[in-house]
Scaffold this active site. Structure first.
Site, PDB file in Angstrom:
ATOM      1  N   TYR A  80      -3.039   1.783  16.298  1.00 41.73           N
ATOM      2  CA  TYR A  80      -1.809   1.664  17.084  1.00 41.73           C
ATOM      3  C   TYR A  80      -2.063   1.496  18.472  1.00 41.73           C
ATOM      4  O   TYR A  80      -1.376   0.631  19.132  1.00 41.73           O
ATOM      5  CB  TYR A  80      -1.080   2.792  16.717  1.00 41.73           C
ATOM      6  CG  TYR A  80      -0.588   2.942  15.423  1.00 41.73           C
ATOM      7  CD1 TYR A  80       0.531   2.391  14.850  1.00 41.73           C
ATOM      8  CD2 TYR A  80      -1.537   3.608  14.365  1.00 41.73           C
ATOM      9  CE1 TYR A  80       1.028   2.427  13.736  1.00 41.73           C
ATOM     10  CE2 TYR A  80      -1.160   3.697  13.091  1.00 41.73           C
ATOM     11  CZ  TYR A  80       0.286   2.849  12.761  1.00 41.73           C
ATOM     12  OH  TYR A  80       0.557   3.099  11.413  1.00 41.73           O
TER      13      TYR A  80
ATOM     14  N   HIS B 231      -2.665  10.985   1.202  1.00 38.49           N
ATOM     15  CA  HIS B 231      -2.018  10.846   2.756  1.00 38.49           C
ATOM     16  C   HIS B 231      -1.244  12.084   3.268  1.00 38.49           C
ATOM     17  O   HIS B 231      -0.001  12.193   3.135  1.00 38.49           O
ATOM     18  CB  HIS B 231      -0.887   9.668   2.657  1.00 38.49           C
ATOM     19  CG  HIS B 231      -0.770   8.939   3.825  1.00 38.49           C
ATOM     20  ND1 HIS B 231      -0.762   7.710   4.038  1.00 38.49           N
ATOM     21  CD2 HIS B 231      -0.190   9.473   4.818  1.00 38.49           C
ATOM     22  CE1 HIS B 231      -0.405   7.228   5.440  1.00 38.49           C
ATOM     23  NE2 HIS B 231       0.136   8.506   5.843  1.00 38.49           N
TER      24      HIS B 231
ATOM     25  N   ASN C 123      -6.846   1.627  10.569  1.00 42.26           N
ATOM     26  CA  ASN C 123      -5.571   1.798  11.030  1.00 42.26           C
ATOM     27  C   ASN C 123      -5.502   1.971  12.596  1.00 42.26           C
ATOM     28  O   ASN C 123      -6.218   2.743  13.146  1.00 42.26           O
ATOM     29  CB  ASN C 123      -4.988   3.224  10.502  1.00 42.26           C
ATOM     30  CG  ASN C 123      -4.522   3.083   8.843  1.00 42.26           C
ATOM     31  OD1 ASN C 123      -5.202   2.205   8.310  1.00 42.26           O
ATOM     32  ND2 ASN C 123      -4.230   4.472   8.460  1.00 42.26           N
TER      33      ASN C 123
ATOM     34  N   ARG D  87       0.698  -1.247  -0.097  1.00 40.04           N
ATOM     35  CA  ARG D  87       0.005  -0.071  -0.084  1.00 40.04           C
ATOM     36  C   ARG D  87       0.775   1.036  -0.001  1.00 40.04           C
ATOM     37  O   ARG D  87       1.946   1.365   0.984  1.00 40.04           O
ATOM     38  CB  ARG D  87      -0.726   0.024   1.222  1.00 40.04           C
ATOM     39  CG  ARG D  87      -1.543   1.218   1.396  1.00 40.04           C
ATOM     40  CD  ARG D  87      -2.390   1.094   2.613  1.00 40.04           C
ATOM     41  NE  ARG D  87      -3.197   2.524   2.799  1.00 40.04           N
ATOM     42  CZ  ARG D  87      -3.093   3.229   4.035  1.00 40.04           C
ATOM     43  NH1 ARG D  87      -2.226   3.040   5.022  1.00 40.04           N
ATOM     44  NH2 ARG D  87      -3.678   4.558   3.839  1.00 40.04           N
TER      45      ARG D  87
ATOM     46  N   GLU E  82      -3.098  -0.328   8.552  1.00 43.41           N
ATOM     47  CA  GLU E  82      -1.913   0.002   8.981  1.00 43.41           C
ATOM     48  C   GLU E  82      -1.784  -0.407  10.569  1.00 43.41           C
ATOM     49  O   GLU E  82      -2.857  -0.459  11.055  1.00 43.41           O
ATOM     50  CB  GLU E  82      -1.575   1.588   9.078  1.00 43.41           C
ATOM     51  CG  GLU E  82      -1.296   2.335   8.280  1.00 43.41           C
ATOM     52  CD  GLU E  82      -1.152   4.007   8.289  1.00 43.41           C
ATOM     53  OE1 GLU E  82      -0.791   4.427   9.462  1.00 43.41           O
ATOM     54  OE2 GLU E  82      -1.276   4.632   7.509  1.00 43.41           O
TER      55      GLU E  82
ATOM     56  N   GLU F 193      -6.450   8.344   7.098  1.00 38.26           N
ATOM     57  CA  GLU F 193      -6.904   8.858   8.401  1.00 38.26           C
ATOM     58  C   GLU F 193      -7.234  10.626   8.272  1.00 38.26           C
ATOM     59  O   GLU F 193      -6.331  11.603   8.724  1.00 38.26           O
ATOM     60  CB  GLU F 193      -5.530   8.997   9.083  1.00 38.26           C
ATOM     61  CG  GLU F 193      -5.003   7.604   9.437  1.00 38.26           C
ATOM     62  CD  GLU F 193      -3.776   7.292  10.406  1.00 38.26           C
ATOM     63  OE1 GLU F 193      -3.132   8.298  10.641  1.00 38.26           O
ATOM     64  OE2 GLU F 193      -3.193   6.312  10.511  1.00 38.26           O
TER      65      GLU F 193
HETATM   66  O1  IFM Z   1       3.670   7.338   9.980  1.00 39.04           O
HETATM   67  C1  IFM Z   1       2.226   7.472  10.375  1.00 39.04           C
HETATM   68  C2  IFM Z   1       1.398   7.383   8.967  1.00 39.04           C
HETATM   69  O2  IFM Z   1       1.624   8.217   8.162  1.00 39.04           O
HETATM   70  C3  IFM Z   1       0.072   7.379   9.456  1.00 39.04           C
HETATM   71  N1  IFM Z   1      -0.486   6.558  10.311  1.00 39.04           N
HETATM   72  C4  IFM Z   1       0.244   6.502  11.638  1.00 39.04           C
HETATM   73  C5  IFM Z   1       1.853   6.381  11.245  1.00 39.04           C
HETATM   74  C6  IFM Z   1       2.744   6.292  12.708  1.00 39.04           C
HETATM   75  O3  IFM Z   1       2.450   7.508  13.304  1.00 39.04           O
END
Ligand code: IFM
Length: 478
Positions: free
Chosen positions: A304, A128, A302, A84, A379, A173
């Site tokens: 984290y 992006h 995405n 991607r 992500e 995002e």
């Molecule tokens: O690096 C970023 C990415 O560009 C968008 N999502 C989170 C990642 C980590 O912060």
């Protein structure tokens, strides 16, 4: 760990599962002044003193623009079957409007051809975060016209690549584009105006809808159009009604503001009332919500780390952060008083708590909110302070453990009925981590910034083995 994310061994994935890695244009390409490309808001922002750590910028980044063939070969050698990446808008349409620059499109066609030749399936993200500076000068995302410009750009790229790329993502995002770009100002263009952030969010919703329609008007029907959302897993500090209310407000501002229009065709009433002092939402025109609410072929998640919040008067002493960088301005218009807390547990180099239960939760939420829509983890990954050892090898067991636990959570969600079709590790290689500059390494491949040499970390080999076999290698086999 709750039972729902306990790994069952062996952790085996469906045969057609996509094992990918993700990147974005400004973070890796470099070559910012080549072949007709003009500045984006991130060129301007990163060259503004004080905006990025150490004054870092993407001028060279990891020089992927010139090294893409080697990078594709690396992915294929590792065993990945999907990639991607994003298109730099100002490389293909330098002024953000009007005719395209063929050299810009040619670069992406060459990249896609290289991927296809090596058996790596391309997934294109159109936006992006790197808005052409000329469009920001004309008002940026708070201006309605930007959504129409995005649709024009989507059509150009769809015409150029739609014959060979099946997977499309309109926006990455959009929360960050709107609320970090125009609210807290820690991202480009660095504006700090809550009302502008909400206008931007609406125009991003509109852009997603217009862009989806534009893509479909020029592409074969087999192609899939999605959006990648970094929806938050918002948890209340306690079951106290005030904390629950704080969590609902942040959920609206983090999630409802995009899920509402894109998945349900309306903004949540609770969002409109909680932000009534910030804006009257008169920028929402008749038909906009219908436009934003396009049927989706897939959804990108995405993830984290989760978010822990409370009502202001329940905030204990200690570090408080919403995890989105330091600013005197809040990215939460109308909810500036909500307190953010560090979630308990181990953290990555970003200070983000490692919690795979959040990924499982988010997948199950999307399965409920968008029933029948295939899901992709577009992500997921972790930053660590990786360094080569004396032999030049980069051993990153923490990242392997992170990937193992999160992929296990994905597998558990599939068992629980979610239709997850693929996973894109963030990121293929170390790169420009926005306001943090090059200090945070998210890559499975180590980049020596002095020589730009690439060295796969042990996590890249581990992930490659998973990709080749469809089974997560045991942690103790490393
Ligand atoms: O690096 C970023 C990415 O560009 C968008 N999502 C989170 C990642 C980590 O912060």
């Amino acid at each position: 760990m709750p039972e729902s994310v306990q790994p069952v061994t062996p952790v085996t994935f469906p045969p057609a599962f996509l094992w990918g890695a993700a990147t974005s244009a400004y973070q890796i390409e470099g070559a910012v002044r080549e072949d007709g490309r003009t500045p984006s808001i991130w060129d301007t922002f990163s060259h503004t003193p004080g905006k990025t750590a150490g004054g870092d910028n993407g001028d060279i980044a990891v020089d992927h623009y010139h090294r893409f063939r080697d990078d594709v070969a690396l992915m294929a050698d590792l065993g990945l079957n999907a990639y991607r990446f994003s298109i730099s808008w100002s490389r293909v349409q330098p002024t953000g409007r009007g005719p395209a620059v063929q050299r810009g499109l040619d670069f992406y066609r060459s990249l896609v051809d290289e991927l296809l030749e090596k058996g790596v399936k391309p997934a294109v993200t159109l936006y992006h975060w790197d808005l052409p500076q000329e469009l920001e000068d004309a008002g940026g995302w708070p201006a309605r016209d930007t959504a129409y410009r995005f649709a024009e750009y989507a059509q150009i790229v769809g015409e150029a690549l739609g014959d060979r790329v099946e997977q499309w993502i309109t926006l990455n995002e959009p929360w960050c584009s709107a609320f970090l770009g125009y609210g807290s100002g820690v991202h480009a263009p660095g504006r700090t105006d809550g009302a502008a952030a909400l206008r931007a969010a609406h125009h991003l919703n509109l852009a997603h809808g217009l862009g989806t329609t534009a893509l479909r008007s020029v592409m074969p029907a087999r192609n899939s159009v999605a959006v990648s959302l970094n929806s938050s897993v918002v948890r209340p500090l306690s079951q106290d009604p005030a904390d629950l209310a704080a969590a609902r407000r942040i959920d609206d501002l983090a999630n409802g503001v995009f899920h509402g229009p894109m998945l349900h065709g309306a903004y949540p009433e609770s969002l409109l009332s909680a932000t009534a002092d910030v804006t009257d939402w008169s920028f929402v025109q008749d038909g906009d919500l219908r436009t934003a609410h396009q049927p989706l072929d897939a959804l990108g998640i995405n993830y984290y780390t989760p978010t822990l919040v409370s009502a202001p008067d329940r905030a204990p002493q200690g570090p408080r952060s919403d995890g989105h960088g330091a600013s005197d301005h809040s990215p939460w218009p109308g909810s500036e008083d909500v307190a953010f807390h560090q979630t308990p547990g181990e953290r990555t180099e970003m200070g983000w708590t490692i919690d795979p239960t959040g990924l499982h939760e988010l997948i199950m939420r999307f399965s409920r909110e968008a029933p029948g829509v295939p899901l992709y983890i577009t992500e997921n990954g972790a930053a660590y302070d990786d360094k080569p050892d004396g032999d030049g090898r980069v051993h990153d067991p923490e990242r392997i453990a992170y990937l193992h636990s999160h992929l296990s959570a994905v597998r558990r969600a599939i068992t629980d009925g979610a239709d997850v079709r693929g996973y894109y590790l963030w990121s293929l290689m170390d790169n420009f981590e926005w306001a943090y500059g090059y200090g945070k390494r998210f890559g499975a491949v180590y980049v020596d910034y002095a020589t730009l040499a690439r060295t796969p970390k042990s996590s890249a080999h581990w992930y490659g083995r998973a990709a080749r076999s469809g089974v997560l290698p045991e942690l103790d086999t490393l």
